[in-house]
Structure formats: structure tokens, C-alpha cells
Motif scaffolding. Structure first.
Motif, PDB file in Angstrom:
ATOM      1  N   VAL A  50       0.812  -1.215   0.000  1.00 26.01           N
ATOM      2  CA  VAL A  50       0.000   0.000   0.000  1.00 26.01           C
ATOM      3  C   VAL A  50       0.850   1.272   0.000  1.00 26.01           C
ATOM      4  O   VAL A  50       0.634   2.165  -0.846  1.00 26.01           O
ATOM      5  CB  VAL A  50      -0.990  -0.010   1.186  1.00 26.01           C
ATOM      6  N   PRO A  51       1.839   1.423   0.920  1.00 25.07           N
ATOM      7  CA  PRO A  51       2.640   2.656   0.900  1.00 25.07           C
ATOM      8  C   PRO A  51       3.358   2.852  -0.425  1.00 25.07           C
ATOM      9  O   PRO A  51       3.434   3.977  -0.932  1.00 25.07           O
ATOM     10  CB  PRO A  51       3.637   2.444   2.055  1.00 25.07           C
ATOM     11  N   LEU A  52       3.878   1.759  -0.986  1.00 28.99           N
ATOM     12  CA  LEU A  52       4.595   1.854  -2.254  1.00 28.99           C
ATOM     13  C   LEU A  52       3.668   2.291  -3.380  1.00 28.99           C
ATOM     14  O   LEU A  52       4.044   3.116  -4.229  1.00 28.99           O
ATOM     15  CB  LEU A  52       5.230   0.497  -2.582  1.00 28.99           C
ATOM     16  N   VAL A  53       2.449   1.763  -3.392  1.00 32.19           N
ATOM     17  CA  VAL A  53       1.469   2.142  -4.419  1.00 32.19           C
ATOM     18  C   VAL A  53       1.095   3.611  -4.285  1.00 32.19           C
ATOM     19  O   VAL A  53       0.994   4.342  -5.281  1.00 32.19           O
ATOM     20  CB  VAL A  53       0.208   1.250  -4.315  1.00 32.19           C
ATOM     21  N   VAL A  54       0.880   4.068  -3.054  1.00 32.14           N
ATOM     22  CA  VAL A  54       0.535   5.479  -2.813  1.00 32.14           C
ATOM     23  C   VAL A  54       1.651   6.399  -3.305  1.00 32.14           C
ATOM     24  O   VAL A  54       1.399   7.406  -3.989  1.00 32.14           O
ATOM     25  CB  VAL A  54       0.252   5.716  -1.316  1.00 32.14           C
ATOM     26  N   ILE A  55       2.906   6.038  -2.966  1.00 31.17           N
ATOM     27  CA  ILE A  55       4.050   6.841  -3.404  1.00 31.17           C
ATOM     28  C   ILE A  55       4.132   6.868  -4.936  1.00 31.17           C
ATOM     29  O   ILE A  55       4.376   7.923  -5.539  1.00 31.17           O
ATOM     30  CB  ILE A  55       5.357   6.289  -2.806  1.00 31.17           C
ATOM     31  N   ALA A  56       3.910   5.717  -5.558  1.00 28.08           N
ATOM     32  CA  ALA A  56       3.965   5.635  -7.022  1.00 28.08           C
ATOM     33  C   ALA A  56       2.899   6.514  -7.664  1.00 28.08           C
ATOM     34  O   ALA A  56       3.159   7.196  -8.668  1.00 28.08           O
ATOM     35  CB  ALA A  56       3.808   4.185  -7.467  1.00 28.08           C
ATOM     36  N   ILE A  57       1.702   6.520  -7.106  1.00 29.50           N
ATOM     37  CA  ILE A  57       0.610   7.332  -7.646  1.00 29.50           C
ATOM     38  C   ILE A  57       0.930   8.820  -7.515  1.00 29.50           C
ATOM     39  O   ILE A  57       0.749   9.605  -8.455  1.00 29.50           O
ATOM     40  CB  ILE A  57      -0.720   6.996  -6.943  1.00 29.50           C
ATOM     41  N   VAL A  58       1.426   9.220  -6.337  1.00 32.23           N
ATOM     42  CA  VAL A  58       1.784  10.630  -6.114  1.00 32.23           C
ATOM     43  C   VAL A  58       2.889  11.049  -7.074  1.00 32.23           C
ATOM     44  O   VAL A  58       2.847  12.133  -7.674  1.00 32.23           O
ATOM     45  CB  VAL A  58       2.215  10.851  -4.652  1.00 32.23           C
ATOM     46  N   PHE A  59       3.883  10.175  -7.238  1.00 28.08           N
ATOM     47  CA  PHE A  59       5.002  10.461  -8.140  1.00 28.08           C
ATOM     48  C   PHE A  59       4.495  10.617  -9.576  1.00 28.08           C
ATOM     49  O   PHE A  59       4.933  11.518 -10.315  1.00 28.08           O
ATOM     50  CB  PHE A  59       6.039   9.341  -8.043  1.00 28.08           C
ATOM     51  N   TYR A  60       3.566   9.761  -9.976  1.00 32.50           N
ATOM     52  CA  TYR A  60       2.998   9.830 -11.327  1.00 32.50           C
ATOM     53  C   TYR A  60       2.236  11.144 -11.526  1.00 32.50           C
ATOM     54  O   TYR A  60       2.392  11.818 -12.559  1.00 32.50           O
ATOM     55  CB  TYR A  60       2.070   8.640 -11.572  1.00 32.50           C
ATOM     56  N   ILE A  61       1.445  11.535 -10.539  1.00 34.88           N
ATOM     57  CA  ILE A  61       0.655  12.767 -10.647  1.00 34.88           C
ATOM     58  C   ILE A  61       1.571  13.979 -10.762  1.00 34.88           C
ATOM     59  O   ILE A  61       1.341  14.889 -11.579  1.00 34.88           O
ATOM     60  CB  ILE A  61      -0.294  12.904  -9.438  1.00 34.88           C
ATOM     61  N   ILE A  62       2.627  14.010  -9.950  1.00 32.09           N
ATOM     62  CA  ILE A  62       3.574  15.127 -10.009  1.00 32.09           C
ATOM     63  C   ILE A  62       4.207  15.212 -11.388  1.00 32.09           C
ATOM     64  O   ILE A  62       4.341  16.299 -11.971  1.00 32.09           O
ATOM     65  CB  ILE A  62       4.655  14.975  -8.921  1.00 32.09           C
ATOM     66  N   ASN A  63       4.581  14.051 -11.939  1.00 33.28           N
ATOM     67  CA  ASN A  63       5.218  14.044 -13.258  1.00 33.28           C
ATOM     68  C   ASN A  63       4.261  14.503 -14.352  1.00 33.28           C
ATOM     69  O   ASN A  63       4.669  15.224 -15.279  1.00 33.28           O
ATOM     70  CB  ASN A  63       5.764  12.646 -13.567  1.00 33.28           C
ATOM     71  N   VAL A  64       3.006  14.095 -14.269  1.00 33.62           N
ATOM     72  CA  VAL A  64       2.008  14.540 -15.254  1.00 33.62           C
ATOM     73  C   VAL A  64       1.858  16.056 -15.185  1.00 33.62           C
ATOM     74  O   VAL A  64       1.799  16.745 -16.222  1.00 33.62           O
ATOM     75  CB  VAL A  64       0.657  13.848 -15.000  1.00 33.62           C
ATOM     76  N   TYR A  65       1.818  16.579 -13.976  1.00 32.35           N
ATOM     77  CA  TYR A  65       1.641  18.014 -13.786  1.00 32.35           C
ATOM     78  C   TYR A  65       2.864  18.786 -14.287  1.00 32.35           C
ATOM     79  O   TYR A  65       2.734  19.817 -14.974  1.00 32.35           O
ATOM     80  CB  TYR A  65       1.391  18.302 -12.313  1.00 32.35           C
ATOM     81  N   VAL A  66       4.058  18.291 -13.967  1.00 33.49           N
ATOM     82  CA  VAL A  66       5.289  18.929 -14.441  1.00 33.49           C
ATOM     83  C   VAL A  66       5.355  18.890 -15.965  1.00 33.49           C
ATOM     84  O   VAL A  66       5.721  19.877 -16.618  1.00 33.49           O
ATOM     85  CB  VAL A  66       6.524  18.229 -13.818  1.00 33.49           C
ATOM     86  N   LEU A  67       4.983  17.756 -16.549  1.00 35.13           N
ATOM     87  CA  LEU A  67       5.002  17.624 -18.009  1.00 35.13           C
ATOM     88  C   LEU A  67       4.066  18.628 -18.670  1.00 35.13           C
ATOM     89  O   LEU A  67       4.384  19.185 -19.733  1.00 35.13           O
ATOM     90  CB  LEU A  67       4.621  16.203 -18.412  1.00 35.13           C
ATOM     91  N   SER A  68       2.938  18.906 -18.026  1.00 39.32           N
ATOM     92  CA  SER A  68       2.001  19.887 -18.596  1.00 39.32           C
ATOM     93  C   SER A  68       2.639  21.266 -18.670  1.00 39.32           C
ATOM     94  O   SER A  68       2.379  22.035 -19.608  1.00 39.32           O
ATOM     95  CB  SER A  68       0.718  19.936 -17.761  1.00 39.32           C
ATOM     96  N   GLY A  69       3.480  21.579 -17.687  1.00 39.97           N
ATOM     97  CA  GLY A  69       4.184  22.857 -17.720  1.00 39.97           C
ATOM     98  C   GLY A  69       5.280  22.885 -18.767  1.00 39.97           C
ATOM     99  O   GLY A  69       5.464  23.883 -19.471  1.00 39.97           O
ATOM    100  N   LEU A  70       6.000  21.764 -18.898  1.00 41.36           N
ATOM    101  CA  LEU A  70       7.065  21.689 -19.898  1.00 41.36           C
ATOM    102  C   LEU A  70       6.497  21.769 -21.316  1.00 41.36           C
ATOM    103  O   LEU A  70       7.112  22.357 -22.210  1.00 41.36           O
ATOM    104  CB  LEU A  70       7.859  20.390 -19.721  1.00 41.36           C
TER     105      LEU A  70
END
Length: 412
Positions: free
Chosen positions: A8-28
Motif C-alpha cells: 500500500v505505501p509503495l502504491v501510494v508513493i507511485a501514484i503521487v510520483f505519477y501525478i507530479i510528473n504529469v503536472y510537471v510535463l504539462s508545464g514543460l
């Protein structure tokens, strides 16, 4: 019974990491108009993530190794930089959301306000600055030694010791060093202070005594007229690695004590010495590591045995939590305590009147001088580094403290 591993903790971290990357990519994407951006971005993220998992698996088998250090630092740098960039993007998006909602009440009706090119450009400049700062931290910052000087006044300092100076370093963590020439610059800076006394407040190594071997000649150069004294820190006991047996762990500690002697450091193990000038004296005491959550080994009463309440005392104690727990209200006044341990977390800001590091949420006082109940504590920011092979904003420290008499100061 074998402990079950939770995903569970690993999945939560992976999801948060994915969301941050999607958001950063939108800016790039707002800045870089290329068909290669999206696939290139995700290939980089995926490759780095796989490399990190491989590095962690090798770390579990082999311990610290160069591949792990580089991959972990690149990944950590990426996460920090992305968070900073995402934070600035979010501020801009919150603002444009507010403006967009305001248009609901306008004659033309509601419409989304587009992102500001100027704000995106500014956010990207912040990202570049963060990358450069992180790069500086892992290449130069970890050896960017600073001399920090304090003058402390006491009404009970023996007259002969007025103007007495001491140099303190802490947390060498020799196993983390990779550049002997840069370490030598720190040693030269220590000797350049020409203090009366030198003290080291623990953590000479990360785990094993052998880590200090390549640097014995460096630290043996440190000399002071009243001697060089040291104590042990939590890492010196070898508690954080697995030993073949208890005998090997004990032997490692004994070897480390011998290395203290080899470089000319008098190791104080729940004991004290008297430093004399003429008819006056001050007590220099040192205890084994005592820290909440890091082993409460030291015996302060034993270290102060046969001293008097009105003696002027300096205490070497690695962990600053000891000062809060036992020292600042001790019946026998300890005028000055010297500690380290926190490293200032090797990350933070001390500029423009701001003093902040994430370590403040763990320790009440994590760097510099604190005065309470007529007693002083100095927490050294550390000479070396551990874990994160760098320093950003919290630089390696050489502390110089001058002791002065209050009465003499008031008449000048």
C-alpha cells in the motif's frame, strides 16, 4: 513469524510520483513544442525508476556503492526539482482559477483564463536554478567549509581563561568522503584558527572503524596548545550494519577508539579532565552518546564525579536532545555544552534572516547557539555528510568559540 510486506505505501508513493510528473510535463509542454518531449520525458522517468530499484537491490546485498549513490542522488534531485517546479505552477494555476471564477459574474460569462507565459517562464527559471543548486551541493557544497565564530560571556569564567578560544567540529563521517584534497582544505582551516583547545563531538565514521584509515594523516595534523579531545556519536558504535557476531562489533569499536588515539584525540568516555592556566581551571567533560531515539549510553553523573558545583564546566555530548533532557537543568551548573548530530539535515536556508531546515521538526534546537537558564548549547552543523552526498544551504561547519568574562566586558 515472517513479517508481511505491505504494498500500500509503495502504491501510494507511485501514484503521487505519477501525478507530479504529469503536472510537471504539462508545464514543460507549454514551453517546449516538440513531439519528442512526451515520449522522451516518460522514457527518462521510467529508466531512472528502474535503475533506482536495481540500485536498492544491490545496496541491500552489497551495502553502499557508487551506482547507488549516483542513481539515488539523481532521483532525489529530480523529485526535489519537480516539486519546486510544480509548486510554482500550482501558484499560477490557483491564481488563474480565481480569475476564471471571477469572470462568471462578468457580462461575457465564464471562461477559463489561460496559463501565463511569463509565469511559466519564471517557474522554469526557478527549476533551472534548483538544478544548478543541487548540482553545486553534491559537487562543491559538501566541502564548502564555513568558519562560524561566537563570543560568549560568563560571570563565573575564571579570570585566567578570559579570551580562551576553542574550535569544535562534529560528524566527520569519514566513510562518505571521496576527495582527500578537499578534506585537507578543511583541516587547514581548522589549524588556521589557532585556538587554545580543539574538540570533536562524535561520529568519526558511518559504521566501520576502517573508514577513517585513509584520513588518519589528515586529522592527525590538528593540534591545539591545550589538547585535542573527542567523544563518540551514535554512528561510531556500529549499530547500523550487520556484523558476523557481537565480538566483531565490539572489536570494531575498540579499533575506533585506538584510531582516536592515533590521530591525537583524547577520547572522553563518561569522564572529565582539568584544563589549567595558572591557579585557575575549567572542567572539560565528555560522555558516550546519549540521544533520545539513538541510544542513551552516556552517564553524566560519572563524567562529573569529583567536580564541584561552582567549577566552570564544558561538556561534550554528541546529541543535542541530551541538553534538554539532562544538562540545562542539572544541579551542577554546566556553563557550555557542545553537540552535533543533526547536520542541519544538510539541506535548508540560512539567509536574509531566515533559518529553516526540515530537521527543525525533529529537534528543538538544531544549529548554532542557544541560551537557557544561564547556560549555553552550541550545535555544530557537521564537518562531513551522510546519506545525501551533498549539502544545500546548510554548509559544513568549523565552530570557533571565545570565552569572555562578563564583569570585564562591562567595564570596557
Amino acid at each position: 513469524m515472517k513479517r508481511r510486506f505491505s504494498l500500500v505505501p509503495l502504491v501510494v508513493i507511485a501514484i503521487v510520483f505519477y501525478i507530479i510528473n504529469v503536472y510537471v510535463l504539462s508545464g514543460l509542454q507549454f514551453l517546449i513544442h516538440s513531439k519528442l518531449l512526451v515520449p522522451g520525458f516518460w522514457i527518462f522517468i521510467l529508466t531512472l525508476t528502474v535503475a533506482l530499484f536495481i540500485a536498492i537491490r544491490r545496496f541491500q546485498k552489497l551495502g553502499m556503492h557508487t551506482f547507488f549513490q549516483w542513481v539515488s542522488h539523481i532521483f532525489l534531485g529530480l523529485v526535489i526539482v519537480e516539486i519546486i517546479f510544480a509548486a510554482f505552477l500550482l501558484l499560477g494555476d490557483i491564481y488563474r482559477l480565481g480569475v476564471s471564477l471571477f469572470t462568471y459574474f462578468q457580462p461575457n460569462g465564464f471562461h477559463w483564463v489561460p496559463r501565463s507565459a511569463y509565469w511559466i517562464d519564471f517557474s522554469f527559471l526557478i527549476l533551472i536554478a534548483a538544478v544548478l543548486l543541487f548540482f553545486y551541493g553534491i559537487t562543491k557544497g559538501k566541502y564548502a567549509y564555513r568558519v562560524i565564530k561566537h563570543t560568549l560571556y560568563f560571570d563565573d569564567l575564571p579570570a585566567s581563561f578570559d579570551g580562551f578560544t576553542l574550535t569544535q567540529i562534529s560528524d566527520v563521517h569519514a566513510g562518505s568522503f571521496t576527495n582527500p584534497k578537499e578534506v585537507q582544505k578543511g583541516i587547514d582551516l581548522i589549524n588556521a584558527q589557532k585556538s587554545d583547545l580543539f574538540v570533536f563531538t562524535g561520529d568519526l565514521v558511518n559504521n566501520a572503524a576502517t573508514e577513517i584509515q585513509p584520513y588518519l594523516g589528515h586529522f592527525a595534523q590538528i593540534k591545539a596548545p591545550f589538547g585535542q579531545f573527542s567523544v563518540l556519536g551514535n554512528h561510531d558504535y556500529g549499530d547500523y550494519i550487520k556484523w558476523p557476531n557481537e565480538e566483531a562489533k565490539i572489536k570494531n569499536l575498540e579499533q575506533l577508539k585506538q584510531y582516536h588515539a592515533a590521530i591525537g584525540f583524547k577520547l572522553l568516555l563518561d569522564e572529565h579532565v582539568e584544563l589549567r592556566k595558572g591557579d585557575d581551571k575549567i572542567i572539560l567533560a565528555g560522555i558516550e552518546n546519549w540521544g533520545i531515539g539513538f541510544g542513551e549510553r552516556g552517564d553524566l553523573e560519572q563524567a562529573l564525579a569529583n567536580t564541584q558545583r561552582n567549577d566552570f564546566k564544558i561538556l561534550l555530548s554528541h546529541d543535542p536532545s541530551h541538553w534538554d533532557a539532562q544538562v540545562k537543568n542539572h544541579p551542577s551548573k554546566i556553563q557550555l555544552a557542545l553537540a552535533g548530530h543533526t547536520h542541519g539535515m544538510q539541506f535548508g536556508i540560512e539567509a536574509f534572516g531566515i533559518k529553516w531546515s526540515p530537521v527543525k521538526y525533529r529537534y528543538n534546537h538544531w544549529a548554532g547557539i542557544k541560551e537557557e537558564n544561564g547556560r549555553y548549547l552550541n550545535v555544530n552543523r557537521g564537518f562531513g555528510f551522510l546519506g545525501f552526498s551533498g549539502r544545500i544551504g546548510i554548509w559544513p561547519e568549523i565552530t570557533v568559540i571565545e570565552l569572555r568574562r562578563k564583569l570585564q566586558n562591562s567595564t570596557n
